[in-house]
Each structure stands twice: as structure tokens, then as C-alpha cells.
Design a protein around this motif. Sequence first.
Motif, PDB file in Angstrom:
ATOM      1  N   LEU A 118      -3.544  29.406 -16.863  1.00  0.00           N
ATOM      2  CA  LEU A 118      -4.560  29.528 -15.815  1.00  0.00           C
ATOM      3  C   LEU A 118      -3.972  30.073 -14.521  1.00  0.00           C
ATOM      4  N   PHE A 119      -2.722  29.725 -14.231  1.00  0.00           N
ATOM      5  CA  PHE A 119      -2.067  30.300 -13.056  1.00  0.00           C
ATOM      6  C   PHE A 119      -1.938  31.814 -13.213  1.00  0.00           C
ATOM      7  N   GLU A 120      -1.543  32.255 -14.415  1.00  0.00           N
ATOM      8  CA  GLU A 120      -1.392  33.693 -14.671  1.00  0.00           C
ATOM      9  C   GLU A 120      -2.731  34.425 -14.554  1.00  0.00           C
ATOM     10  N   ILE A 121      -3.775  33.821 -15.088  1.00  0.00           N
ATOM     11  CA  ILE A 121      -5.102  34.431 -14.984  1.00  0.00           C
ATOM     12  C   ILE A 121      -5.504  34.565 -13.519  1.00  0.00           C
ATOM     13  N   ARG A 122      -5.283  33.525 -12.745  1.00  0.00           N
ATOM     14  CA  ARG A 122      -5.621  33.571 -11.315  1.00  0.00           C
ATOM     15  C   ARG A 122      -4.775  34.612 -10.586  1.00  0.00           C
ATOM     16  N   ARG A 123      -3.509  34.730 -11.001  1.00  0.00           N
ATOM     17  CA  ARG A 123      -2.593  35.691 -10.365  1.00  0.00           C
ATOM     18  C   ARG A 123      -3.051  37.136 -10.542  1.00  0.00           C
ATOM     19  N   VAL A 124      -3.491  37.496 -11.751  1.00  0.00           N
ATOM     20  CA  VAL A 124      -3.824  38.903 -12.017  1.00  0.00           C
ATOM     21  C   VAL A 124      -5.237  39.262 -11.581  1.00  0.00           C
TER      22      VAL A 124
END
Length: 219
Positions: A118-124
Motif C-alpha cells: 500500500l505504501f508503494e501504491i501511494r508512492r506511485v
Amino acid sequence: MSFLTAFFYDRFMAKTEEACLKEWRKVLLKQVSGEVLEVGAGTGANIKLYPDNVTRLVLSEPDKHMRKLLKEKAGNHRLENVSVINGTAEQIEADDGSFDFVVSSLVCCSVTNLKVCLFEIRRVLKPGGGFVFLEHVAAADGTPRRQWQNIINPVWKVFMGNCHLNRETEQAINNAGFNINHIERESMRKAPPIVRPTIRGIAITPYNRMQSDAAEPSR
């Protein structure tokens, strides 16, 4: 995942797709536009449902057998700018703020680390970008279904590709710094009873990334 599992996946899911999933996907994906990433795209159940105002579609799938089937479907898609890449939801090969929308359907249950995913999704996602999700989740605490999920989960995830029956994905989305704009909770028809509880909706990234207290998780 074996070739046979990938090959028969669509057949195994066919009744549930017709009973509810196809319609749920269709309604959700009507709302996406611009540059879109789908994580864990599987065999491509969503491909035909993306609207014409999607200008770039990136389909990420880590399993090589699923990815082969996905490429075949992507090659026949009406949208011109479609690509299939190898990658996990926990390590997305994209710069910060690359996409207007990220799509996840029946993926969060089986990722190795949901917090990192979820952090990666929010990052991109671009500031104000949308995370479109359709996931099966844990039943309500204290219910017989939740008790059975907890009992069966250790064995289930071993034989079902790390699929977790009792993940509290809605809370995890909130904890990751998203603002859930819309959510629906419904039973996934024609599915085994222990995987029927679902959530679907759209979560928005803060326009100012400093608004979120979510720190980068350890990998």
C-alpha cells in the motif's frame, strides 16, 4: 504458481465473475482515466473493462504463467498504449507520482507484505490520485465466519498462493495514508463461504503528501 493453476484460474472463477465480479469491476473501472497501473493483473479479467479515456495502461504481474496469458489478452486490446511488466506490488518499478490511478482486484489478500504494498501504491500515485480496490477480506470480529477464517487461514495460505482469509484490508488502506472516498461491503456470490466478505471502492492520496502520517515501512 503452476502453469495448470494459471490455465484453469479463469474457469475456476467463471461462476463468481458472472454472479457479481464482472459487474463490480465494470462499475469501478468506469471511474478511471489517464495513466493507469494495475498491480497483480493476473490473467487480465479487467482488461476489456477499461474505458477509452485511459491514455496509458500498465499491467503488472509477477507470475510468469499468468503473465503469458495476460500478454495475449493485452495484445488484442483496443487501447493502443498497453504494456505488461514483471513486478510485485511491494516493489513497483515506477517513479513517484507516475499514475492517475492504481487498480487492485483480489490482490491484497496474497501480497507478502500488505503495508509495503500500500505504501508503494501511494508512492506511485499522483497527489489526489485514486486507488481503486476490489478485495476479499476478513469477516467481522466475533462472527462464526471470522472464527473459521482464523482456523483455516494457516493451511489455506500455504495451498492458495499466500492468500490470507482474514486480512483487515480496509484498516490497512486507512493506515497507509489514503482517504477512502467510497466503499461498499458485499458478499461475493458463488464463492466459498470463507472468502465471500468483500470491500470495493476508491481511496484518494492526499494532495499534500505531508498530510499523511504514514511512514515508509521496513521491507
